[in-house]
Design a protein around this motif. Sequence first.
Motif, PDB file in Angstrom:
ATOM      1  N   VAL A   1       1.046  -1.090  -0.063  1.00  0.00           N
ATOM      2  CA  VAL A   1       0.009   0.123   0.265  1.00  0.00           C
ATOM      3  C   VAL A   1       0.860   1.296  -0.026  1.00  0.00           C
ATOM      4  CG1 VAL A   1      -1.333   1.270   1.729  1.00  0.00           C
ATOM      5  CG2 VAL A   1      -2.100  -1.010   1.208  1.00  0.00           C
ATOM      6  N   LEU A   2       0.442   2.313  -0.857  1.00  0.00           N
ATOM      7  CA  LEU A   2       1.384   3.385  -1.096  1.00  0.00           C
ATOM      8  C   LEU A   2       0.522   4.401  -0.236  1.00  0.00           C
ATOM      9  CD1 LEU A   2       3.643   5.478  -1.879  1.00  0.00           C
ATOM     10  CD2 LEU A   2       2.661   5.401  -4.231  1.00  0.00           C
ATOM     11  N   LYS A   3       0.894   5.270   0.448  1.00  0.00           N
ATOM     12  CA  LYS A   3       0.520   6.012   1.296  1.00  0.00           C
ATOM     13  C   LYS A   3       1.025   7.550   1.005  1.00  0.00           C
ATOM     14  CE  LYS A   3      -1.928   7.647   5.918  1.00  0.00           C
ATOM     15  NZ  LYS A   3      -2.438   6.963   7.049  1.00  0.00           N
ATOM     16  N   ILE A   4       0.238   8.395   0.308  1.00  0.00           N
ATOM     17  CA  ILE A   4       0.978   9.647  -0.271  1.00  0.00           C
ATOM     18  C   ILE A   4       0.118  10.784   0.561  1.00  0.00           C
ATOM     19  CG2 ILE A   4       1.743  11.177  -2.078  1.00  0.00           C
ATOM     20  CD1 ILE A   4       1.384   8.940  -3.911  1.00  0.00           C
ATOM     21  N   ARG A   5       1.064  11.533   1.181  1.00  0.00           N
ATOM     22  CA  ARG A   5       0.288  12.822   1.838  1.00  0.00           C
ATOM     23  C   ARG A   5       0.359  13.990   0.895  1.00  0.00           C
ATOM     24  NH1 ARG A   5       1.264  10.106   6.344  1.00  0.00           N
ATOM     25  NH2 ARG A   5      -0.092  10.086   7.732  1.00  0.00           N
ATOM     26  N   LYS A   6      -0.784  14.347   0.301  1.00  0.00           N
ATOM     27  CA  LYS A   6      -1.005  15.539  -0.754  1.00  0.00           C
ATOM     28  C   LYS A   6      -0.668  16.808  -0.155  1.00  0.00           C
ATOM     29  CE  LYS A   6      -5.198  14.163  -0.825  1.00  0.00           C
ATOM     30  NZ  LYS A   6      -6.532  13.980  -1.252  1.00  0.00           N
ATOM     31  N   LYS A   7      -0.634  17.893  -1.186  1.00  0.00           N
ATOM     32  CA  LYS A   7      -0.199  19.177  -1.091  1.00  0.00           C
ATOM     33  C   LYS A   7      -1.742  19.855  -0.534  1.00  0.00           C
ATOM     34  CE  LYS A   7       3.572  20.808  -3.180  1.00  0.00           C
ATOM     35  NZ  LYS A   7       4.164  20.274  -4.641  1.00  0.00           N
ATOM     36  N   LYS A   8      -1.635  20.610   0.613  1.00  0.00           N
ATOM     37  CA  LYS A   8      -2.896  21.483   0.747  1.00  0.00           C
ATOM     38  C   LYS A   8      -2.810  22.781   0.524  1.00  0.00           C
ATOM     39  CE  LYS A   8      -5.095  18.076   2.939  1.00  0.00           C
ATOM     40  NZ  LYS A   8      -6.336  17.382   2.541  1.00  0.00           N
ATOM     41  N   ASP A   9      -3.742  23.206  -0.616  1.00  0.00           N
ATOM     42  CA  ASP A   9      -3.494  24.632  -1.022  1.00  0.00           C
ATOM     43  C   ASP A   9      -4.077  25.543  -0.108  1.00  0.00           C
ATOM     44  OD1 ASP A   9      -2.370  23.825  -3.412  1.00  0.00           O
ATOM     45  OD2 ASP A   9      -4.068  23.326  -4.338  1.00  0.00           O
ATOM     46  N   TYR A  10      -4.861  25.159   0.832  1.00  0.00           N
ATOM     47  CA  TYR A  10      -5.216  26.322   2.056  1.00  0.00           C
ATOM     48  C   TYR A  10      -4.116  26.468   2.913  1.00  0.00           C
ATOM     49  CZ  TYR A  10      -6.463  21.955   4.745  1.00  0.00           C
ATOM     50  OH  TYR A  10      -6.438  20.824   5.303  1.00  0.00           O
ATOM     51  N   ARG A  11      -3.035  25.716   2.862  1.00  0.00           N
ATOM     52  CA  ARG A  11      -2.139  26.131   3.843  1.00  0.00           C
ATOM     53  C   ARG A  11      -0.957  26.585   3.358  1.00  0.00           C
ATOM     54  NH1 ARG A  11      -1.347  19.963   5.733  1.00  0.00           N
ATOM     55  NH2 ARG A  11      -2.925  19.461   6.785  1.00  0.00           N
TER      56      ARG A  11
END
Length: 206
Positions: free
Chosen positions: A23-33
Amino acid sequence: MKLLKKGAEADIYITSWNGQNSVLKIRKKKDYRVHSLDTRIRTLRTIREAKMLSEAKSFGITTPLVYFVDEKKCKIYLQFIEGKLIRDLPAKKIIKTCKEIGKIVGLLHKNGVMHGDLTTSNFILSQKGLVILDFGLSQKTDKIDDYAIDLRLFKEVLNSAHAQIVDDAWTLFIQGYRKILGKNITEKIINQVLVIEKRGRYANVI
Ligand SMILES: Nc1ncnc2c1ncn2[C@@H]1O[C@H](COP(=O)(O)OP(=O)(O)O)[C@@H](O)[C@H]1O
Ligand SMILES: [Mg+2]
């Protein structure tokens, strides 16, 4: 690579790692931060998750193996756990499993770890037993209040997602938890859960 789940925080893919199902878990960019803060949060959670998944094993808890961590890209490759999410089990089975969940949470707390996201989607019942996932919000802590926050969240999840079985499930959860932590500390923590619940109720009224 197949998308398994698009989450609020991470995307989960089914892939392989050195010939193993993974399983690959990728934490995505959050544009609101703010960008720099966003990078820091995602990196911190990625590192924390990998570290705690491994550390929890030393307490005798089953977690997926961590195959590889890419801190820069906020990616973790994990062992794929075959089984069913506790959330999706029949009601009777959820109730039964809650005792084991209580023991796992007890072991975490006994070793000074708060999980931070105790939901029924973060446990998989596999052939080899119960596996706990999702340590991105976990913390090292020795505070009764933090342990109570974990319990309070789990109770809330039972209340909202499994309302018809909440009483039996909660009772068994506490039985398992008490087995690990003992009567006195368990009572203290449950009292603190009640305090938090009261706080919440007053907050709603005001
Ligand atoms: N190692 C794994 N093996 C099998 N399924 C997994 C694994 N890790 C995650 N999943 C699946 O992906 C879902 C989301 O993963 P999770 O780590 O809980 O991330 P999120 O932060 O999005 O909740 C889980 O509820 C589970 O269904
Ligand atoms: Mg999760």
